[in-house]
Design a protein around this motif. Structure first.
Motif, PDB file in Angstrom:
ATOM      1  N   ARG A 136       8.218  20.985  30.355  1.00  0.00           N
ATOM      2  CA  ARG A 136       9.196  21.901  29.877  1.00  0.00           C
ATOM      3  C   ARG A 136       8.947  23.331  30.371  1.00  0.00           C
ATOM      4  NH1 ARG A 136       8.894  24.951  25.287  1.00  0.00           N
ATOM      5  NH2 ARG A 136      10.722  25.553  23.985  1.00  0.00           N
TER       6      ARG A 136
ATOM      7  N   ASP B 238       8.945  25.711  33.267  1.00  0.00           N
ATOM      8  CA  ASP B 238       9.362  25.414  34.518  1.00  0.00           C
ATOM      9  C   ASP B 238       9.041  26.451  35.522  1.00  0.00           C
ATOM     10  OD1 ASP B 238      12.801  26.330  34.299  1.00  0.00           O
ATOM     11  OD2 ASP B 238      10.921  27.400  33.880  1.00  0.00           O
TER      12      ASP B 238
ATOM     13  N   ASP C 203       8.335  12.516  29.749  1.00  0.00           N
ATOM     14  CA  ASP C 203       9.794  13.160  29.384  1.00  0.00           C
ATOM     15  C   ASP C 203       9.884  14.286  30.496  1.00  0.00           C
ATOM     16  OD1 ASP C 203      11.914  14.413  26.663  1.00  0.00           O
ATOM     17  OD2 ASP C 203      12.415  13.760  28.719  1.00  0.00           O
ATOM     18  N   ARG C 204      10.834  14.350  31.183  1.00  0.00           N
ATOM     19  CA  ARG C 204      11.242  15.740  32.234  1.00  0.00           C
ATOM     20  C   ARG C 204      11.364  16.883  31.528  1.00  0.00           C
ATOM     21  NH1 ARG C 204      15.785  18.168  33.108  1.00  0.00           N
ATOM     22  NH2 ARG C 204      15.168  18.789  35.423  1.00  0.00           N
ATOM     23  N   GLN C 205      11.780  16.968  30.110  1.00  0.00           N
ATOM     24  CA  GLN C 205      11.849  18.267  29.410  1.00  0.00           C
ATOM     25  C   GLN C 205      11.734  17.710  28.038  1.00  0.00           C
ATOM     26  OE1 GLN C 205      14.949  20.582  30.896  1.00  0.00           O
ATOM     27  NE2 GLN C 205      14.317  22.296  29.292  1.00  0.00           N
ATOM     28  N   GLU C 206      10.473  17.807  27.523  1.00  0.00           N
ATOM     29  CA  GLU C 206      10.559  17.766  25.974  1.00  0.00           C
ATOM     30  C   GLU C 206      11.234  18.931  25.361  1.00  0.00           C
ATOM     31  OE1 GLU C 206       8.961  15.563  23.975  1.00  0.00           O
ATOM     32  OE2 GLU C 206       7.851  14.488  25.429  1.00  0.00           O
ATOM     33  N   PRO C 207      11.994  18.533  24.221  1.00  0.00           N
ATOM     34  CA  PRO C 207      12.603  19.606  23.565  1.00  0.00           C
ATOM     35  C   PRO C 207      11.546  20.827  23.125  1.00  0.00           C
ATOM     36  CG  PRO C 207      12.495  17.743  22.238  1.00  0.00           C
ATOM     37  CD  PRO C 207      12.066  17.274  23.567  1.00  0.00           C
ATOM     38  N   ASP C 208      10.422  20.473  22.821  1.00  0.00           N
ATOM     39  CA  ASP C 208       9.472  21.675  22.383  1.00  0.00           C
ATOM     40  C   ASP C 208       7.938  21.341  22.759  1.00  0.00           C
ATOM     41  OD1 ASP C 208       8.367  19.647  20.684  1.00  0.00           O
ATOM     42  OD2 ASP C 208       9.798  20.213  19.003  1.00  0.00           O
TER      43      ASP C 208
END
Lengths: 348, 427, 296
Positions: free
Chosen positions: B193, B195, B250-255
Motif C-alpha cells: 500500500r 508506494d 494484495d496489490r493495495q490493501e485498503p489499510d
C-alpha cells in the motif's frame, strides 16, 4: 470614443506595476531559469553546477522511432524480443517499445526514448476531456441549486465547498477506502443497487478504471471551487431581467436558457478555461492515490516531472518535461486565440 | 503629551533592559544547529531529552535542534546549502549519505568521532562512501515476518528460526495452503500500500539479494547489468509476480490493519509494528525471519544516520555530540523510548527489550546477522526509482525480463551521465 | 415577490431533496474526518469499511485533540498561517485588482498580447517552478529580526515573508477580476470621467463597489490557497518559527506508523475554522450584492 489624456500613457503602468513585478520575478524568472536548466544535466544533490548538454534532455524525452521485424522462422509468427534489439543495435540504443501492431507478416513496433512520458501525455489529455465537463456540469448544477433562494442555502454552499477545503491526504485516504474492491462502499452500493449484477470492481488496480476513479474524485473535490465562481457570476445577473421575463410568462427553462446562460457566458468560459488548465496540471491526486499506477495508467505529465525532477533528483529532466508541457499548452491557447480573433474578424 | 512621554519612557526602559540582559547572559557556548527528520512524536521527545543531556554534560557547546518533515528534506538541505545556512549536525537517510558526500555537503567523521566508537557499531549502520565514513546511525530497524502460532499449527507448518529459516519452497507452499483454506482474503501482506520508493527498495531489494541478484553490481558500482536483470533477478521477479497473480498478496490493501484484522495470516514489515501486533495477538504472536530464497536471509540495513556538514564551524563539537549519542546508555534510552533497534551489543544488553532475553531481541539478532545496507552510491535516488517502478510494474503484470531490463538501463544511464561518479566504490 | 416565494411547494421539496442527497455525497469525507478524530487508530480502521466510519460511535476519546494541542504546537502554526493568509490576500486584492483594472478599463497598446500572456501564465504549474524559485529565494538578500534588531541576511529562507511575497501577484486573481470588470457597464466610468475623476478615483469609487462579489470570491479562493500551502513551505521553511499549519500536520506522519487519530484531529482543527469563516463571509457576500443593485 476618445479617452481623457490621463487614461492613457503612463497610468496603466502604475496600475499594473506591482503585479508585473511580482509575476515577473516570481513566475516568469523561475520559469526562464527552468528553461535554461533543460539544457544542462543539473541534479538536485550534486557538487557542481550542471554541464551544458545542449538538446540531450529533449532528445531523451521526445524521440520516437519504429522497428520493423520479420518473423524469426516460418510458420507461426514469432519475433525476436524488442529489447534484445534495442539494447544491442546502435541505431536503437536508448529506445523502448511504446506500442506495436502487425503489418502483414511483419511486426511494427513504435519506439520512444521515454514511452512513460508519451503515455502520461495521453493520460493527461484524456483526464482533462473527462473531468472538465463533469466538474463544470456539476458545479453549474450546484451553483443553480444554491442560488435558487431556498432557506439554508448558505449552509449547503459550505457543504458543497467543504471538499475543496479538506487536506488532500485525508481525502485520498477516504476515497481509497471507498474504492477498495472488497471493502469499499462504492462497490457495495453498486452491488446493492444492481441487485448483485455489478461485480466488485478493482477501481484502483485495474488500468481501465483507475483513471475514471481519479476523474470522479477530482470532479468531486473541485466542483465546489467552480461553484463559487459561477455563483459570483449568477449574482451578477440582474433580478429585474428574471422578473420581467416572468411577467411576460416565460417558463423556468426559458429563463435559464435565455437569461442565465447568456449572462453567464463569460463566467462559464472562464470556468472552462481554468478547469482545463488545472486538469492538465493534475498531480497531487495521482501522487497520493495511485502513484502513477497501475503500470503508468494514471501517470500525468506533472507527475512524471516531479518523479524525475525531485524524487529521482534529475531536476534538468524534470524541467524539460515541464517546459515541453508548457509549450504544448501555449500552442493550443495561441491557436484558440487566433481562431477566436478570426471569427470576430469575420463577423465584423 | 503624557502619552508620548509614557511611550518614550517605555522604549528607553526596554532598551536598557535588553542591553543589560545581553551583557549578563553568559554566552560562551558555541551553538550547534542540528537538523533531524520528523519520525514520530516519541522519537522527537526522546531526541530532545538526549540533546538536553548532552548540553548539560559539558559547557562548550549547545546543540539547538530543528525538526523537519521528511517529505521535503532533501530539497531543504539543498536550499540551505545554497543559502549558506547548513546546519552543523544533520540526520541523513542512510541511502542518501553517498549523494550528500559526493555533493560535498558532508565532512568525514574521521578525527571527530573516535574510530573505536565506530568499531563497536553494527557495520550496516555506518554510512561510508569512497572509503571514508561520513555518517553513523544511533539505531536501526529490522524487517521480519509476523504470524500467529495458532495459524501455523493449523497449517502444520514448521516454525522457522534464525538458523533454519523457511526456504522459498516452504514459504510458497504455506501461502498456497493458507489461500486454499479460504480463511484469508490475501494470506500475505507485503505493505505494498505504501508506494514510496524508499519502502519498496528497503523491503524488496533484500529479497532480490536473497535470490542472488542485486540492484547494482557492487564490485564495480557502475552498472546494474547482470545483477538486476540476470537470471537470479528474473527468478525473483517471476516469484514476486506470482504472489499477486495467484492472489496470495494484495496489490493495495485498503489499510495497514490486515494482520490485526485477520485478513492476512502473515505480514512482512518492520519492528515498528511489533507493539501493535503484540497487543492484538498476545502470546500467539510469532516474529520470524524472512525466508532464505537461495543465498541466505537478507534484510535491509541502515536507517537515519548522523553526519557533520562541511560548513560546520565547530566540527569537534558536532563530533562530540555524535560520540555522546553513541554511548551505550544513550542508545539504550532511545531504544526504550521508541522501540528502534540499538546498534551496539552493549546498548542492547542495557536496554529493556533488546537484551539477551528481551522480547524484541530477535530484531537485534536479525539486524546483526542479516542486515545489508543499500548500495553506497550517489546514483541511489535513480536506483530506488528505477527498482520501484520495475517492481510495481511487475506486480501489475508487466513482463519480468522487460521490466528489469528497463530498470537496468535507467540505472546504467544515470551512472554513465555522471561518468561513474569519478570515485566509484564505497563498500 | 422573492425568488423563494415563487417556487411551488412540490418544487421546493424536490430541490431540497436533491440538495440533501448531494450534501451527503459531498460531506462524506468531512464527517469521516470528524468522526475519526474522536477514535483511536484501530477503531478508525475497524469502522472504515462500513457506515460507522462517518458516525461518532464506539469508544470515543478526546485524546487526539489533546495531543494535537499539547504536542502539535498547533497554536503557533495557526498564528503563522493566519498572518501569511491575511497579508497575502489583503495585498493581493489590491495589487491584482489594480492590474485587472488597467487591463479592463484603460486604453493602451499591446493589451491583447498581455492578456494572452496572462492566460499562458495560468498554465505554469507550481511544481515546474518550485525548484528554480527555491534557488532564487535562497540567494535573495533579506531581513530578519536578530538579537540586535533588524539584521540583513543572505537569503529569504525560513521566514514568514518567503511564504507571502511570491504569491501576492497572482495571474488567476487578475484574470478573475478582469472577467468581472469587463461586465460592468462603461457608462458609470464615463459619467465619472466627465465629472473630472482620475482613473484611480474611478477605480475606487465606481469599479470596486460594483465588484464586491468578485472581491469576495477572490478573497475566499486566495485565502484557501494560502491556508493550504504545502509544497513551498516544505522546502523553504525548515525551521519551526515560521512554519505554517499544513506542514505541522506532517509531524504525525513521521515514522512508519501514522497516528491517524491525531492526524484527523489536527486536520479537523485546520478545516473547521475555514468552513465557519466561509459561512460567515458568505453572508456578507450575499448581502452586499443584494444591496448594491448595480446591474440593470
Amino acid at each position: 470614443m476618445s479617452a481623457p489624456a490621463d487614461r492613457r500613457g503612463w497610468t496603466p503602468l502604475w496600475f499594473g506595476a506591482p503585479a508585473v513585478l511580482g509575476l515577473g520575478l516570481f513566475v516568469v524568472l523561475p520559469f526562464v531559469m527552468a528553461l535554461i536548466l533543460t539544457f544542462t544535466d543539473q541534479r538536485l544533490v550534486s557538487p557542481a553546477p550542471g554541464a551544458f548538454v545542449g538538446l540531450r534532455n529533449y532528445d531523451r524525452l521526445l524521440s520516437v522511432s519504429a522497428l520493423v521485424q520479420n518473423p524469426v522462422r516460418d510458420g507461426v509468427p514469432v519475433y525476436a524480443r524488442v529489447r534484445s534489439v534495442t539494447r544491442t543495435k546502435r541505431a536503437y540504443l536508448g529506445y523502448r517499445p511504446l506500442a506495436g501492431f502487425g503489418l502483414g507478416r511483419r511486426r511494427v513496433t513504435i519506439l520512444a526514448k521515454d514511452p512513460a512520458f508519451l503515455k502520461a501525455l495521453g493520460n493527461t489529455f484524456a483526464f482533462a476531456v473527462m473531468v472538465v465537463p463533469l466538474q463544470c456540469g456539476v458545479a453549474l448544477g450546484l451553483a443553480l441549486l444554491v442560488n435558487a433562494g431556498l432557506r439554508g442555502q448558505t449552509v449547503f454552499r459550505a457543504v458543497y465547498f467543504s471538499p475543496v477545503v479538506m487536506s488532500m491526504v485525508i481525502v485520498s485516504v477516504v476515497w481509497a477506502f471507498l474504492f477498495d474492491r472488497d471493502l469499499g462502499l462504492i462497490n457495495q452500493a453498486l452491488g446493492a443497487l444492481s441487485c448483485g449484477l455489478i461485480k466488485p470492481i478493482d477501481w484502483l488496480g485495474n488500468p481501465s478504471t483507475a483513471m475514471p476513479a481519479i476523474v470522479i474524485m477530482s470532479a468531486w473535490q473541485g466542483a465546489g471551487f467552480q461553484m463559487l465562481i459561477l455563483l459570483a457570476g449568477l449574482q451578477g445577473i440582474s433580478r429585474e431581467l428574471y422578473d420581467a421575463a416572468r411577467i411576460d410568462g416565460a417558463s423556468p427553462w426559458q429563463c435559464f436558457w435565455h437569461i442565465t446562460v447568456p449572462g453567464l457566458r463569460h463566467t462559464i468560459g472562464f470556468v472552462l478555461v481554468v478547469t482545463t488548465i488545472a486538469a492538465l496540471g493534475l498531480f497531487t491526486q495521482v501522487d497520493v492515490m495511485t502513484g502513477g499506477g497501475p503500470r503508468g495508467a494514471t501517470a500525468t505529465v506533472m507527475f512524471e516531472a516531479v518523479q524525475h525532477g525531485v524524487r529521482e533528483g534529475n531536476i534538468a529532466y524534470g524541467a524539460t518535461i515541464s517546459v515541453v508541457y508548457f509549450a504544448l499548452i501555449t500552442i493550443l491557447i495561441l491557436i484558440q486565440q487566433l481562431m477566436q480573433r478570426r471569427r470576430v474578424g469575420e463577423a465584423a | 503629551m503624557r502619552a508620548q512621554y509614557h511611550t518614550v519612557a517605555l522604549l528607553l526602559c526596554s532598551g536598557l533592559l535588553a542591553a543589560c540582559h545581553a551583557a549578563f547572559v553568559p554566552n560562551d557556548r558555541a551553538d550547534l544547529i542540528l537538523w533531524k527528520n520528523q519520525a514520530g512524536l516519541d522519537e522527537e521527545a526522546e531526541t530532545t531529552s538526549l540533546i538536553n543531556r548532552f548540553n548539560a554534560s559539558q559547557a562548550k557547546w549547545r546543540v539547538v535542534a530543528q525538526s523537519l518533515p521528511q517529505g521535503g528534506y532533501d530539497q531543504s538541505v539543498v536550499a540551505a546549502s545554497l543559502a549558506g545556512r547548513m546546519p552543523c549536525v544533520l540526520a541523513v537517510d542512510s541511502p542518501m549519505v553517498a549523494s550528500y558526500a559526493w555533493a560535498g555537503h558532508l565532512r568525514p567523521l574521521d578525527g571527530y568521532v573516535p574510530a573505536r566508537t565506530l568499531a563497536r557499531v553494527s557495520p550496516a549502520t555506518i554510512g561510508a562512501f569512497a572509503g571514508k565514513v561520513y555518517a553513523v546511525g544511533q539505531f536501526d530497524a529490522a524487517l521480519a515476518l509476523y504470524a500467529r502460532r495458532s495459524v501455523l499449527a493449523r497449517m502444520h507448518a514448521r516454525i522457522p528460526t534464525l538458523d533454519r529459516p523457511w526456504t522459498q519452497a516452504e514459504f510458497q507452499a504455506l501461502l498456497e495452503r493458507l489461500k486454499a483454506s479460504g480463511g484469508y482474503r490475501y494470506p500475505l501482506d507485503l505493505e505494498t500500500r505504501d508506494d514510496k520508493a524508499s519502502w519498496w527498495t528497503y523491503a524488496f531489494s533484500p529479497m532480490l539479494e536473497s535470490f542472488g541478484g542485486d540492484v547494482i553490481d557492487r564490485r564495480t558500482m557502475t552498472s546494474a547489468e547482470g545483477a538486476l536483470n540476470g537470471a537470479a533477478a528474473q527468478r525473483f521477479g517471476a516469484w514476486f509476480q506470482g504472489l499477486f497473480a495467484k492472489g496470495l498478496a494484495d496489490r493495495q490493501e485498503p489499510d495497514d490493519n490486515a494482520f490485526v484484522d485477520g485478513r492476512a495470516a502473515i505480514v512482512y514489515t518492520g519492528d515498528w509494528w511489533a507493539d501493535a501486533y503484540r497487543t492484538s495477538a498476545g502470546n500467539d504472536l510469532l516474529i520470524l525471519p524472512p525466508p532464505d530464497f537461495g543465498t541466505g536471509v537478507v534484510i535491509g540495513g541502515g536507517s537515519w544516520q548522523w553526519a557533520i556538514s562541511t560548513s560546520c564551524a565547530h566540527p569537534d563539537g558536532a563530533g562530540a555530540f555524535i560520540t555522546f549519542m553513541l554511548q551505550d546508555r544513550q542508545i539504550a534510552d532511545m531504544s526504550d523510548a521508541t522501540g528502534d533497534v540499538p546498534v551496539t551489543e552493549g546498548a542492547a544488553a542495557a536496554s529493556r527489550d533488546f537484551g539477551p532475553h528481551g522480547k524484541s531481541r530477535i530484531f537485534y539478532d536479525l539486524m546483526r546477522r542479516f542486515a545489508r545496507p543499500r548500495p553506497a552510491t550517489p546514483a541511489f535516488p535513480a536506483i530506488a526509482t528505477a527498482f520501484t517502478t520495475a517492481m510495481r510494474d511487475i506486480m501489475d503484470g508487466k513482463d519480468v525480463h522487460d521490466a528489469l531490463d528497463d530498470a537496468t538501463d535507467d540505472i546504467d544511464g544515470t551512472i554513465a551521465d555522471h561518468h561513474g561518479y569519478a570515485t566509484a566504490g564505497g563498500r | 415577490m422573492t425568488p423563494a416565494q415563487r417556487h411551488t411547494i412540490p418544487l421546493r421539496l424536490a430541490l431540497y431533496a436533491m440538495m440533501a442527497v448531494l450534501a451527503a455525497i459531498f460531506l462524506f469525507p468531512f464527517l469521516f474526518m470528524l468522526a475519526s478524530s474522536f477514535k483511536g487508530n484501530d477503531a478508525i480502521f475497524a469502522d472504515g469499511a462500513t457506515l460507522r466510519a462517518v458516525l461518532p460511535v464506539g469508544d470515543l476519546t478526546t485524546a487526539n485533540y489533546a495531543h494535537a494541542f499539547a504536542r502539535g504546537h498547533i497554536g503557533h502554526y495557526f498564528i503563522n498561517s493566519l498572518v501569511i493568509t491575511v497579508t497575502t490576500v489583503a495585498l493581493g486584492l489590491l495589487v491584482n485588482s489594480l492590474a485587472a483594472f488597467a487591463l479592463a478599463r484603460l486604453a493602451w497598446r499591446g493589451k491583447g498580447a498581455v492578456l494572452t500572456l496572462l492566460v499562458i501564465l495560468l498554465v505554469v504549474p507550481f511544481e515546474a517552478i518550485s525548484v528554480p524559485l527555491m534557488v532564487l529565494v535562497a540567494k535573495l538578500p533579506g531581513v530578519m529580526f536578530g538579537v540586535d534588531g533588524l539584521v540583513l541576511t543572505r537569503s529569504w529562507l525560513d521566514t514568514l515573508y518567503v511564504q507571502i511575497v511570491p504569491f501576492v501577484a497572482n495571474a488567476f486573481s487578475i484574470f478573475l477580476f478582469y472577467q468581472f470588470f469587463r461586465d460592468i457597464p462603461k457608462d458609470f466610468d464615463e459619467a465619472a470621467y466627465v465629472d473630472g475623476a482620475t482613473p484611480l478615483q474611478v477605480y475606487a469609487h465606481v469599479i470596486v463597489p460594483a465588484s464586491l462579489p468578485v472581491f469576495a470570491t477572490v478573497t475566499i479562493l486566495q485565502a484557501l490557497a494560502m491556508w493550504n500551502q504545502y509544497l513551498w513551505p516544505l522546502i523553504t521553511v525548515p525551521g519551526e518559527a515560521a512554519r505554517p499549519l499544513m506542514i505541522g500536520m506532517e509531524q504525525f506522519f513521521g515514522a512508519r506508523r501514522t497516528a491517524w487519530g491525531e492526524v484527523m484531529a489536527y486536520a479537523a482543527l485546520i478545516t473547521v475554522p475555514v468552513l465557519i469563516a466561509f459561512i460567515f463571509f458568505q453572508r456578507w457576500f450575499v448581502r452586499s450584492v443584494v444591496g448594491s443593485g448595480v446591474k440593470g
